[in-house]
Design a protein around this motif. Structure first.
Motif, PDB file in Angstrom:
ATOM      1  N   GLN A  41       0.804  -1.214   0.000  1.00 58.94           N
ATOM      2  CA  GLN A  41       0.000   0.000   0.000  1.00 58.94           C
ATOM      3  C   GLN A  41       0.847   1.278   0.000  1.00 58.94           C
ATOM      4  O   GLN A  41       0.296   2.385   0.003  1.00 58.94           O
ATOM      5  N   LEU A  43       2.706   4.309  -1.378  1.00 60.84           N
ATOM      6  CA  LEU A  43       2.445   5.082  -2.586  1.00 60.84           C
ATOM      7  C   LEU A  43       3.746   5.561  -3.215  1.00 60.84           C
ATOM      8  O   LEU A  43       4.680   5.959  -2.516  1.00 60.84           O
ATOM      9  N   TRP A  90      -7.236  13.011 -11.251  1.00 59.94           N
ATOM     10  CA  TRP A  90      -6.051  12.463 -10.575  1.00 59.94           C
ATOM     11  C   TRP A  90      -5.887  12.997  -9.155  1.00 59.94           C
ATOM     12  O   TRP A  90      -4.932  12.659  -8.461  1.00 59.94           O
ATOM     13  N   ASP A  93      -5.576  10.500  -5.862  1.00 56.91           N
ATOM     14  CA  ASP A  93      -4.330   9.717  -5.851  1.00 56.91           C
ATOM     15  C   ASP A  93      -3.127  10.618  -5.605  1.00 56.91           C
ATOM     16  O   ASP A  93      -2.225  10.277  -4.830  1.00 56.91           O
ATOM     17  N   TYR A  94      -3.125  11.764  -6.254  1.00 55.61           N
ATOM     18  CA  TYR A  94      -1.994  12.672  -6.119  1.00 55.61           C
ATOM     19  C   TYR A  94      -1.891  13.227  -4.700  1.00 55.61           C
ATOM     20  O   TYR A  94      -0.810  13.221  -4.089  1.00 55.61           O
ATOM     21  N   ALA A  96      -3.103  12.021  -1.920  1.00 50.67           N
ATOM     22  CA  ALA A  96      -2.741  10.972  -0.966  1.00 50.67           C
ATOM     23  C   ALA A  96      -1.231  10.755  -0.971  1.00 50.67           C
ATOM     24  O   ALA A  96      -0.609  10.555   0.085  1.00 50.67           O
ATOM     25  N   TRP A  97      -0.630  10.821  -2.149  1.00 57.93           N
ATOM     26  CA  TRP A  97       0.821  10.635  -2.276  1.00 57.93           C
ATOM     27  C   TRP A  97       1.586  11.808  -1.661  1.00 57.93           C
ATOM     28  O   TRP A  97       2.538  11.603  -0.896  1.00 57.93           O
ATOM     29  N   VAL A 136       0.841   9.055 -12.721  1.00 61.38           N
ATOM     30  CA  VAL A 136       0.071   9.371 -11.525  1.00 61.38           C
ATOM     31  C   VAL A 136       0.470   8.415 -10.402  1.00 61.38           C
ATOM     32  O   VAL A 136       0.556   7.200 -10.621  1.00 61.38           O
ATOM     33  N   VAL A 138       0.636   5.838  -7.349  1.00 57.94           N
ATOM     34  CA  VAL A 138      -0.223   4.680  -7.115  1.00 57.94           C
ATOM     35  C   VAL A 138       0.413   3.808  -6.037  1.00 57.94           C
ATOM     36  O   VAL A 138       1.628   3.865  -5.805  1.00 57.94           O
TER      37      VAL A 138
END
Length: 259
Positions: A41, A43, A90, A93-94, A96-97, A136, A138
């Motif tokens: 998990q 990223l 996006w 996802d972005y 969160a990273w 992106v 992940v």
């Protein structure tokens, strides 16, 4: 610059709210949220480097493409709100990273592998024929199979002499003593381009965007590196310090970015 990156840079007229909001994410710095217990998990942003076997690109140009692609993705309308405040596709996802410990993983591609990488969400940049694609972010366990099959190591490029630094562009100086592979260096200059964009004012970042995020990547020898570290202490340059997961010791200064 390729069409995908050019679209991200132009098409911003009248979008002050969306631009400012996306820049504010970089300006706020990284969240540093602890890694999840499940390594799958974690990223990461994949960076795909186009390294054809027959005619590989110059190392410096390829690293410039990687740095440019990274910052272009971070400020692309698809990673954040547009001028109406609507979230981009996006964005989740972005963000969160960015809220986590920032990781990038570089992979090399050629031929069919490179063409397949263009089908995965991201931005491709071409610098003097050298191409890199930032994807992106992940979870590493959910990486697209087309990207997972690409090799992380195995091919490097000789150091080159790219010539004079163009006027008015940020310079990303690589610590030559560390002798990083091109894949490791690509991740580090990607970090540097994000940091320097975040350190700019919104207006300065937009002006940089108008150039296509042009930058120069150069190797710094021991003497120059010592001078650059003084500039970091004085607040006139920005250092990338690596977490030490691969190749270099934790806390190593890998790149120093100068406006």
């Amino acid at each position: 610059m390729t069409e995908s990156c050019r679209d991200a840079v132009t098409g911003e007229a009248g979008a002050d709210f969306g631009w400012a909001a996306r820049h504010a994410v970089l300006a706020a710095g990284y969240g540093g949220r602890p890694d999840p217990d499940d390594p799958a998990q974690v990223l990461a942003m994949p960076i795909v480097l186009h390294i054809p076997k027959a005619d590989p690109p110059p190392r410096s140009a390829l690293l410039e493409a990687a740095a440019t692609a990274t910052v272009a993705l971070c400020l692309d309308p698809r990673v954040g709100p547009d001028e109406t405040g609507a979230p981009g596709p996006w964005q989740a996802d972005y963000q969160a990273w960015v809220g986590s410990r920032i990781r990038k993983v570089s992979r090399r591609a050629r031929g069919a592998g490179w063409r397949a990488a263009q089908e995965v969400d991201g931005i491709t940049v071409d610098v003097d024929g050298a191409q890199a694609r930032a994807l992106v972010p992940v979870a590493v366990g959910a990486l697209d199979p087309r990207i997972r099959k690409l090799q992380i190591g195995g091919t490097d490029l000789d150091h080159d002499d790219p010539g004079e630094i163009p006027d008015g562009v940020p310079v990303l100086w690589i610590n030559s003593v560390l002798d990083m592979t091109v894949g490791k260096a690509a991740a580090q200059v990607g970090h540097a381009s994000m940091l320097i964009a975040g350190a700019m004012t919104t207006e300065q970042a937009r002006a940089w965007a108008a150039t296509g995020y042009r930058c120069a990547v150069r190797d710094a020898d021991v003497g120059l590196w010592e001078t650059l570290t003084i500039e970091v202490v004085r607040g006139r340059a920005i250092a990338v310090r690596d977490a030490g997961f691969t190749e270099v010791a934790p806390g190593s200064m890998t790149v120093i970015a100068c406006p």
